[in-house]
Write an enzyme that holds these catalytic residues in place. Structure first.
Site, PDB file in Angstrom:
ATOM      1  N   THR A  97       0.882  -1.175   0.000  1.00 51.96           N
ATOM      2  CA  THR A  97       0.000   0.000   0.000  1.00 51.96           C
ATOM      3  C   THR A  97       0.915   1.219   0.000  1.00 51.96           C
ATOM      4  OG1 THR A  97      -1.673  -1.181   1.277  1.00 51.96           O
ATOM      5  CG2 THR A  97      -1.846   1.219   1.195  1.00 51.96           C
ATOM      6  N   LYS A 172      -7.407   1.800  -3.425  1.00 52.99           N
ATOM      7  CA  LYS A 172      -7.107   1.386  -2.042  1.00 52.99           C
ATOM      8  C   LYS A 172      -7.299   2.578  -1.076  1.00 52.99           C
ATOM      9  CE  LYS A 172      -5.235  -0.930   1.447  1.00 52.99           C
ATOM     10  NZ  LYS A 172      -5.688  -2.138   2.087  1.00 52.99           N
ATOM     11  N   LYS A 240      -0.179   5.308   8.295  1.00 51.93           N
ATOM     12  CA  LYS A 240       0.618   5.402   7.057  1.00 51.93           C
ATOM     13  C   LYS A 240      -0.333   5.540   5.864  1.00 51.93           C
ATOM     14  CE  LYS A 240       1.775   1.760   4.970  1.00 51.93           C
ATOM     15  NZ  LYS A 240       1.393   0.952   3.815  1.00 51.93           N
TER      16      LYS A 240
HETATM   17  P1  NAP Z   1       5.144  -6.553   7.636  1.00 51.15           P
HETATM   18  O1  NAP Z   1       4.697  -7.798   8.281  1.00 51.15           O
HETATM   19  O2  NAP Z   1       5.759  -5.485   8.484  1.00 51.15           O
HETATM   20  O3  NAP Z   1       6.185  -6.971   6.484  1.00 51.15           O
HETATM   21  C1  NAP Z   1       6.888  -6.014   5.748  1.00 51.15           C
HETATM   22  C2  NAP Z   1       7.832  -6.753   4.819  1.00 51.15           C
HETATM   23  O4  NAP Z   1       8.562  -5.806   4.040  1.00 51.15           O
HETATM   24  C3  NAP Z   1       8.884  -7.592   5.542  1.00 51.15           C
HETATM   25  O5  NAP Z   1       9.179  -8.709   4.744  1.00 51.15           O
HETATM   26  C4  NAP Z   1      10.085  -6.633   5.604  1.00 51.15           C
HETATM   27  O6  NAP Z   1      11.318  -7.309   5.726  1.00 51.15           O
HETATM   28  C5  NAP Z   1       9.964  -5.978   4.253  1.00 51.15           C
HETATM   29  N1  NAP Z   1      10.606  -4.666   4.192  1.00 51.15           N
HETATM   30  C6  NAP Z   1      10.196  -3.531   4.827  1.00 51.15           C
HETATM   31  N2  NAP Z   1      11.019  -2.522   4.526  1.00 51.15           N
HETATM   32  C7  NAP Z   1      11.962  -3.017   3.704  1.00 51.15           C
HETATM   33  C8  NAP Z   1      13.086  -2.455   3.050  1.00 51.15           C
HETATM   34  N3  NAP Z   1      13.377  -1.159   3.191  1.00 51.15           N
HETATM   35  N4  NAP Z   1      13.838  -3.255   2.279  1.00 51.15           N
HETATM   36  C9  NAP Z   1      13.532  -4.563   2.124  1.00 51.15           C
HETATM   37  N5  NAP Z   1      12.469  -5.158   2.715  1.00 51.15           N
HETATM   38  C10 NAP Z   1      11.707  -4.385   3.495  1.00 51.15           C
HETATM   39  O7  NAP Z   1       3.970  -5.838   6.826  1.00 51.15           O
HETATM   40  P2  NAP Z   1       2.637  -6.481   6.186  1.00 51.15           P
HETATM   41  O8  NAP Z   1       1.563  -6.492   7.203  1.00 51.15           O
HETATM   42  O9  NAP Z   1       2.997  -7.710   5.439  1.00 51.15           O
HETATM   43  O10 NAP Z   1       2.242  -5.318   5.148  1.00 51.15           O
HETATM   44  C11 NAP Z   1       2.917  -5.148   3.909  1.00 51.15           C
HETATM   45  C12 NAP Z   1       2.167  -4.124   3.061  1.00 51.15           C
HETATM   46  O11 NAP Z   1       0.816  -4.589   2.865  1.00 51.15           O
HETATM   47  C13 NAP Z   1       2.059  -2.737   3.724  1.00 51.15           C
HETATM   48  O12 NAP Z   1       2.147  -1.752   2.726  1.00 51.15           O
HETATM   49  C14 NAP Z   1       0.671  -2.760   4.337  1.00 51.15           C
HETATM   50  O13 NAP Z   1       0.112  -1.466   4.471  1.00 51.15           O
HETATM   51  C15 NAP Z   1      -0.090  -3.589   3.324  1.00 51.15           C
HETATM   52  N6  NAP Z   1      -1.296  -4.262   3.871  1.00 51.15           N
HETATM   53  C16 NAP Z   1      -1.243  -4.932   5.057  1.00 51.15           C
HETATM   54  C17 NAP Z   1      -2.399  -5.541   5.550  1.00 51.15           C
HETATM   55  C18 NAP Z   1      -2.390  -6.275   6.871  1.00 51.15           C
HETATM   56  O14 NAP Z   1      -3.476  -6.596   7.380  1.00 51.15           O
HETATM   57  N7  NAP Z   1      -1.235  -6.558   7.468  1.00 51.15           N
HETATM   58  C19 NAP Z   1      -3.585  -5.479   4.816  1.00 51.15           C
HETATM   59  C20 NAP Z   1      -3.603  -4.829   3.586  1.00 51.15           C
HETATM   60  C21 NAP Z   1      -2.444  -4.217   3.119  1.00 51.15           C
HETATM   61  P3  NAP Z   1      11.860  -7.798   7.184  1.00 51.15           P
HETATM   62  O15 NAP Z   1      11.245  -9.137   7.434  1.00 51.15           O
HETATM   63  O16 NAP Z   1      13.325  -7.855   7.031  1.00 51.15           O
HETATM   64  O17 NAP Z   1      11.431  -6.734   8.182  1.00 51.15           O
END
Ligand code: NAP
Length: 288
Positions: A97, A172, A240
Site C-alpha cells: 500500500t 485502495k 501510514k
Molecule cells: P510486515 O509484516 O511489516 O512486512 C513487511 C515486509 O517488508 C517484511 O518482509 C520486511 O522485511 C519488508 N521490508 C520492509 N522494509 C523493507 C526495506 N526497506 N527493504 C527490504 N524489505 C523491506 O507488513 P505487512 O503487514 O505484510 O504489510 C505489507 C504491506 O501490505 C504494507 O504496505 C501494508 O500497508 C499492506 N497491507 C497490510 C495488511 C495487513 O493486514 N497486514 C492489509 C492490507 C495491506 P523484514 O522481514 O526484514 O522486516
C-alpha cells in the site's frame, strides 16, 4: 505456470508467496531478514535469493509486498534493487500500500527499461492472505495486467484493473477512507449504548440486520464492546495509509474532513500505546 519471484515475506507476503508455490508456480523469494526467506524455502520449496536484483533475474513476474514508498524504492531502484535485474518483457507487480506517485514513478522507470509495472494493493488483511481470498486493485497497462492476473488469482478471490498506473493505489485509498469514518461511527454507537445502559450485543444483533449493518459491525462490533483489539491491521499501518490519502486529497482538492479527523483520533490511540492495536481500537479513546 510461471517463473516468479516474491520480495517481502511479512505478515502478508509470506502466505501470498506460499499460495503461488501451492498453485505450481516456480517461486524465488527474497526477504531483507534472510532467515525468514530460508524458513519459507524449507516449508515451501523454491529458492531464496540474497538480493532483490538476484531474485528478479530470469523471472516472468516479480511480486513485492513491503512497507511504504521508501521501502518500495529500496527494493526496486535502490542498490541491488529488482529493477537492475528484471528481464525485458517481464512484469513487476507491487502489492505494497503506497502512493499513486511512487507507482507512476516506478511505472515510468520500468517502461524505459522495457518491462511493465502494475500497482496492485490488496484488501482483506492477514486472514485474507492466509486463506488466499484477497481483493486486489490494479493500475497499469491492460496487456501486462492480463498476463499477471492468473498468477495474482493464486491468492485472491477478486482482482480488477481499475485504470492506468496509480489507479490501484487510488482505489485502495478510497477503501481506507470508507473504513475510517465507518469505524468511528461504530465506536460512537457502541460507546453511546454503553452509557445508556443497553445490552450492546443485543443492540448490534438487531441493528446489524438493518440499514446500519456493515462488515465492521458484523466482524468487530462484539470485540470492540469487549475492548479486544488484536485482529490484524495495525493503527501504525492505518496512519501510514491515511497520510497517503491526505497527501493525495491535498493534491486533487478532494474534501475529506472526517478522514483527517479520524487520522488524529488514531494519533491519540498511538499516544495511548496502541500502535499495534487494530483499527477497531478507536473506541478506546472514547472510553478512557
Ligand atoms: P510486515 O509484516 O511489516 O512486512 C513487511 C515486509 O517488508 C517484511 O518482509 C520486511 O522485511 C519488508 N521490508 C520492509 N522494509 C523493507 C526495506 N526497506 N527493504 C527490504 N524489505 C523491506 O507488513 P505487512 O503487514 O505484510 O504489510 C505489507 C504491506 O501490505 C504494507 O504496505 C501494508 O500497508 C499492506 N497491507 C497490510 C495488511 C495487513 O493486514 N497486514 C492489509 C492490507 C495491506 P523484514 O522481514 O526484514 O522486516
Amino acid at each position: 505456470m510461471a517463473k516468479v519471484a516474491f520480495l517481502g515475506l511479512g505478515v502478508m507476503g509470506y502466505p501470498m508467496a506460499r499460495h503461488l508455490a501451492a498453485k505450481g508456480h516456480e517461486v524465488t523469494v527474497y526477504n531483507r531478514t534472510a532467515e525468514k526467506a530460508d524458513k519459507w524455502v524449507s516449508e515451501n520449496g523454491g529458492r531464496a535469493a540474497r538480493t532483490p536484483r538476484e531474485a528478479a533475474q530470469g523471472q516472468e513476474i516479480v511480486f513485492a509486498c513491503v512497507g511504504n514508498d521508501d521501502d518500495l524504492r529500496q527494493v526496486t531502484i535502490g542498490e541491488d534493487g529488482a529493477f537492475h535485474g528484471m528481464d525485458k518483457g517481464a512484469i513487476f507487480v507491487d502489492h505494497t500500500t503506497a502512493s499513486a506517485e511512487v507507482a507512476r514513478e516506478l511505472y515510468a522507470a520500468a517502461k524505459t527499461k522495457g518491462f511493465a509495472f502494475v500497482d496492485a494493493p490488496v484488501s482483506g488483511g492477514q486472514a485474507g492472505a492466509e486463506n488466499g481470498v484477497l481483493t486486489v486493485m490494479c493500475g497499469g497497462d491492460a496487456d501486462a495486467y492480463a498476463k499477471a492476473e492468473p498468477a495474482i488469482m493464486s491468492f485472491a478471490r477478486a482482482c480488477r484493473l481499475m485504470g492506468e498506473t496509480g489507479a490501484g493505489q487510488l482505489t485502495k485509498m478510497i477503501n481506507q477512507i470508507c473504513i475510517a469514518g465507518l469505524v468511528q461511527g461504530l465506536a460512537e454507537g457502541i460507546h453511546f449504548g454503553k452509557r445508556a445502559g443497553l445490552d450492546i450485543e443485543a443492540v448490534l444483533d438487531v441493528i446489524s440486520k438493518g440499514a446500519a449493518g456493515s462488515w465492521q459491525m458484523e466482524n468487530r462490533g462484539k470485540t470492540m464492546n469487549q475492548g479486544k483489539f488484536d485482529f490484524g491491521f495495525a493503527v501504525d499501518w492505518m496512519r501510514k495509509d491515511l497520510s497517503i490519502v491526505l497527501n493525495e486529497a491535498r493534491k486533487s482538492g478532494a474534501s475529506v474532513p472526517v478522514t483527517a479527523l479520524v487520522d488524529q483520533f488514531y494519533a491519540d490511540i498511538q499516544k495511548m500505546g496502541g500502535n499495534r492495536w487494530d483499527t477497531s481500537s478507536l473506541i478506546a479513546r472514547l472510553e478512557k
